[in-house]
Scaffold this active site. Structure first.
Site, short mmCIF file in Angstrom:
data_model
loop_
_atom_site.label_atom_id
_atom_site.label_comp_id
_atom_site.label_asym_id
_atom_site.label_seq_id
_atom_site.Cartn_x
_atom_site.Cartn_y
_atom_site.Cartn_z
N GLN A 120 -6.39 5.05 5.50
CA GLN A 120 -7.77 5.51 5.23
C GLN A 120 -8.31 6.40 6.34
OE1 GLN A 120 -9.45 5.38 2.52
NE2 GLN A 120 -8.27 3.89 1.34
N SER A 180 -0.65 7.70 3.62
CA SER A 180 -0.36 7.84 2.20
C SER A 180 -0.82 9.20 1.69
CB SER A 180 -1.08 6.71 1.44
OG SER A 180 -0.91 6.88 0.07
N GLY A 181 0.07 9.92 1.02
CA GLY A 181 -0.25 11.27 0.55
C GLY A 181 -1.44 11.34 -0.38
N THR A 209 16.89 9.90 -2.90
CA THR A 209 16.65 11.34 -2.95
C THR A 209 15.16 11.59 -2.73
OG1 THR A 209 18.49 11.58 -4.45
CG2 THR A 209 16.91 13.40 -4.41
N CYS A 257 -12.19 -7.18 -9.44
CA CYS A 257 -12.18 -7.28 -10.90
C CYS A 257 -11.04 -6.49 -11.48
CB CYS A 257 -13.49 -6.81 -11.49
SG CYS A 257 -13.71 -5.05 -11.46
N1 PLP Z 1 -3.60 0.68 3.27
C1 PLP Z 1 -4.86 0.99 3.00
C2 PLP Z 1 -5.90 0.82 4.07
C3 PLP Z 1 -5.21 1.48 1.74
O1 PLP Z 1 -6.48 1.78 1.47
C4 PLP Z 1 -4.21 1.63 0.77
C5 PLP Z 1 -4.55 2.09 -0.59
O2 PLP Z 1 -5.65 1.90 -1.04
C6 PLP Z 1 -2.89 1.31 1.12
C7 PLP Z 1 -2.62 0.84 2.38
C8 PLP Z 1 -1.77 1.46 0.15
O3 PLP Z 1 -1.43 2.81 0.01
P1 PLP Z 1 -0.55 3.27 -1.23
O4 PLP Z 1 -1.44 3.31 -2.41
O5 PLP Z 1 -0.05 4.62 -0.83
O6 PLP Z 1 0.54 2.28 -1.35
#
Ligand code: PLP
Length: 388
Positions: free
Chosen positions: A178, A198-199, A240, A328
């Site tokens: 985040q 995370s992309g 891959t 939820c």
């Molecule tokens: N860590 C945090 C703080 C996240 O907010 C998220 C996704 O919401 C993740 C990890 C997981 O990332 P991903 O959706 O790429 O697995």
């Protein structure tokens, strides 16, 4: 399409990333192939990796592509299962994302000792408790950079200093999912050893993640691949490559590099404008985490006496996408573990909504949002058994 105010869940694909994807679609070669079709793709991946490394200020060698942030967290945490027994002590927090928390629980079931550090009412970890939890046998400290529900940023430098003093041999991992793209990261000059990114949280598509391991070549022996197979990612993460994902993430990072300073300020302005309008126009609200440093676009608000799900559905009907902290979406009625960790009562946690602003949002959208919120909260409170 709704006005999208859920940029912590995922982000729209950056137009530059979209163009890069379309341009790349004809390059179908496998980057591991020796022929020119493969080599062309390999070359393009190297360029994309450099764009990503530049944006994060990381060494090219220290970036491992994974499928997502969850995979990156899992790789680091599950490596502990292969560490000497005396190092199988994990220190983490009780506000982590499930990608960390559920992995910690899995590790606990498999003999790893886990300490969960608590947070104060503003979502910042208790540094005294951290200090007391660390020993020379702590193997891993996993503390998130910015929280997904309330946006609070942990004092990473202070945490690193304490870790260095009390557990000098521990690895410090941070879930930076985040943080990346929302604030500027400077991985080379950051005090943690490993990080997850995370992309799809930074305007690239889903299915591409990064595991950052500082001095990868020296440290790789400490970690165990989650996926064995081919020699991709220096033999550390087989499979891959998600070539389209990598190309798109490269393009998104290159675009963000030139716009992030302006965007941070602009998005913060929208968030602050929104929160001030809520304070002015709606009574009995709590802005969760407001007293802490937060990522610029996140605003988590409790509207007392109403259920978050009802607000979410009303906003959706009125053309706005937001999310609730409570689970939820997973079919559970449990209140958000993050808000509960902030010592909120369950009814307070249930009435919370996360608004997360991003690069496509404009300040004008807020006025309409406020108008609808004022109207709908009033209606919901009138019919709520929780109202006074
Ligand atoms: N860590 C945090 C703080 C996240 O907010 C998220 C996704 O919401 C993740 C990890 C997981 O990332 P991903 O959706 O790429 O697995």
């Amino acid at each position: 399409m709704n006005v999208y105010l859920d940029n912590n869940a995922t982000t729209p694909i950056h137009p530059k990333a979209k163009s890069a994807i379309i341009e790349f679609l004809d390059f179908f070669g496998n980057p591991s192939s020796m022929h020119s079709d493969g080599r062309i793709v390999k070359e393009k991946l190297v360029i994309a990796k450099q764009q990503i490394a530049d944006f994060l200020n990381a060494s090219l060698d220290d970036i491992i592509f994974t499928s997502c942030g969850s995979e990156s967290n899992n790789t680091i945490l599950k490596s502990m299962l292969f560490w000497p027994k005396e190092k199988q002590n994990l220190v983490t927090t009780n506000i982590e994302h499930p990608a960390n928390l559920e992995t910690a629980k899995f590790l606990e079931k498999n003999g790893i000792k886990v300490s969960y550090i608590e947070v104060n009412d503003d979502g910042i970890i208790d540094l005294n408790q951290l200090e007391k939890s660390l020993t020379k046998d702590t193997g891993l400290v996993s503390i998130m950079y910015a929280n997904n529900e309330i946006g609070t940023i942990q004092p990473i430098d202070k945490i690193a200093k304490i870790v260095k003093e009390k557990a000098p041999n521990a690895i410090f991992h941070t879930d930076a999912v985040q943080a990346a793209g929302k604030i500027k990261l400077d991985l080379k000059n950051s005090p943690f050893d490993t990080a997850s990114i995370s992309g799809h949280k930074l305007y690239a598509p889903k299915g591409i993640g990064i595991l950052y391991i500082r001095d990868f070549d020296k440290k790789r022996k400490s970690f165990t691949p989650l996926i064995h197979g081919g020699h991709q990612e220096k033999g550390f993460r087989a499979g891959t490559e998600n070539t389209i994902g990598i190309i798109a993430l490269g393009a998104a990072c290159e675009a963000l590099q030139s716009e992030i300073d302006v965007e941070i300020e602009r998005i913060k302005k929208i968030r602050d404008y929104f929160e001030n309008k809520v304070i002015e126009n709606i009574k009995d609200i709590i802005i969760n985490g407001k007293n802490s440093e937060r990522v610029p676009g996140t605003s988590n608000i409790t509207f007392k006496y109403v259920e978050g799900e009802s607000i979410l559905l009303k906003l959706d009907l009125n053309g706005f996408s937001v999310s609730t902290g409570s689970a939820c979406s997973t079919g559970s009625l449990e209140p958000s573990h993050v808000l509960m960790a902030l010592h909120k009562k369950p009814e307070i946690a249930h009435g919370s909504i996360r608004f997360s602003f991003g690069r496509e949002n404009r300040i004008e959208q807020v006025d309409k949002l406020i108008e609808i919120l004022v109207k709908e909260i009033d209606i919901l409170r009138k019919i709520s058994p929780l109202s006074k």
